[in-house]
Design a protein around this motif. Sequence first.
Motif, mmCIF file in Angstrom:
data_model
loop_
_atom_site.group_PDB
_atom_site.id
_atom_site.type_symbol
_atom_site.label_atom_id
_atom_site.label_comp_id
_atom_site.label_asym_id
_atom_site.label_seq_id
_atom_site.Cartn_x
_atom_site.Cartn_y
_atom_site.Cartn_z
ATOM 1 N N VAL A 1 29.458 26.598 36.707
ATOM 2 C CA VAL A 1 29.081 25.544 37.797
ATOM 3 C C VAL A 1 28.391 24.514 37.129
ATOM 4 N N SER A 2 28.726 23.285 37.214
ATOM 5 C CA SER A 2 28.319 21.886 36.980
ATOM 6 C C SER A 2 27.134 21.548 37.863
ATOM 7 N N ILE B 1 17.799 15.265 35.782
ATOM 8 C CA ILE B 1 18.037 16.222 34.743
ATOM 9 C C ILE B 1 19.594 16.524 34.752
ATOM 10 N N GLY B 2 20.211 16.794 33.730
ATOM 11 C CA GLY B 2 21.690 17.079 33.693
ATOM 12 C C GLY B 2 22.550 15.910 33.680
ATOM 13 N N PRO B 3 24.014 16.294 33.986
ATOM 14 C CA PRO B 3 24.472 17.437 34.373
ATOM 15 C C PRO B 3 24.647 18.350 33.248
ATOM 16 N N ALA C 1 17.902 43.467 32.315
ATOM 17 C CA ALA C 1 17.396 42.848 31.015
ATOM 18 C C ALA C 1 17.890 41.426 30.803
ATOM 19 N N GLY C 2 16.922 40.666 30.222
ATOM 20 C CA GLY C 2 16.951 39.416 30.228
ATOM 21 C C GLY C 2 17.843 39.307 28.942
ATOM 22 N N THR C 3 18.663 37.875 29.098
ATOM 23 C CA THR C 3 19.388 37.467 28.082
ATOM 24 C C THR C 3 18.892 36.507 27.114
ATOM 25 N N GLY C 4 19.572 36.189 26.266
ATOM 26 C CA GLY C 4 19.053 35.365 25.298
ATOM 27 C C GLY C 4 19.599 33.905 25.576
ATOM 28 N N PRO C 5 19.289 32.937 24.572
ATOM 29 C CA PRO C 5 19.839 31.566 24.962
ATOM 30 C C PRO C 5 21.260 31.117 25.206
ATOM 31 N N ALA C 6 21.523 30.339 26.089
ATOM 32 C CA ALA C 6 22.842 30.043 26.244
ATOM 33 C C ALA C 6 22.853 28.337 26.427
ATOM 34 N N ASP C 7 24.039 27.676 25.678
ATOM 35 C CA ASP C 7 24.044 26.475 25.613
ATOM 36 C C ASP C 7 22.836 25.857 25.054
ATOM 37 N N ASN C 8 22.329 24.671 25.532
ATOM 38 C CA ASN C 8 21.201 24.332 25.116
ATOM 39 C C ASN C 8 20.423 23.999 26.156
ATOM 40 N N ALA C 9 20.370 24.810 27.452
ATOM 41 C CA ALA C 9 19.691 24.805 28.545
ATOM 42 C C ALA C 9 18.212 25.276 28.336
ATOM 43 N N TRP C 10 18.011 26.608 27.353
ATOM 44 C CA TRP C 10 16.895 27.017 27.098
ATOM 45 C C TRP C 10 16.498 27.775 25.742
#
Length: 268
Positions: A172-173, A186-188, A231-240
């Motif tokens: 989703v954008s 912020i964004g897209p 379970a939590g996941t790690g970083p994805a793209d540059n969002a976090w």
Amino acid sequence: MKRVLAATAVGGLALATAFLGAASASAADTATVYVVHGIPDTPVDVYVNGERTLDDFQPETVAGPLDLPAGSYKVDITAADAADDSSPLLSTTADLKGGDNVSLVANLDTSGNPTVNAFVNDVSSVGAGESRVVVRHVAAAPAVDVRAGGKVVLSDVTNPNEGSLTVPAGTVSADVTLAGTDTVVIGPADLKLAEGTATFVHAVGSADKGTLGLVSFTVSGLHSAPGGVPAGTGPADNAWALPLAGVVLVGGVALLLTSGRRLRADKS
């Protein structure tokens, strides 16, 4: 859906050392905690029961899930590299209850002052082919609208509220605009929403200082049979960012009002 949360407190993922040193506990006696540092330009040290457990922690990171034994903890947050915890910036006695799944978020209030908010994470099951998105406004900024594909899906969200959506899985954008306008703040950004997950997106920073951004984490396994452990996941793209060395918790628990569940903390 919007929820107003009131909270004041501080903590640290490196708390694990201090917390788990007390005793191991069964799942029924633990709380699951995700922690978010959303205060720009503010590295800190975190002390737990008088022991420094986090040194020079940098902002805009997420860590978790952390399973903490239920209990009460004295937590102090100080300026980075403080000699000790005798002059904390914030202090709290935090009571954690078994069975809770929460996010502890250090952020700026609407006036730009550092504060902490506690949120209950909705990790209930989602239907086949679906994903949950929770957007939290924890920035020094006015009310905002959240758009997906150019369409407003959450309107007039204010600090420190959240909105929740269940959507078809996919990419989703999304962007964030000033409420009632097309002014993008912020964004897209593309959000990859996998089936059976919940993605928690935090708008952080300051509009006036140009530091607005997104810090997020994802909980998976929500389409599995009851008894599975999300379970939590790690970083994805540059969002976090979720650093492997992220022994971090800038947050704490005070009054948490949502779903009839309460976490208590006393700010001193």
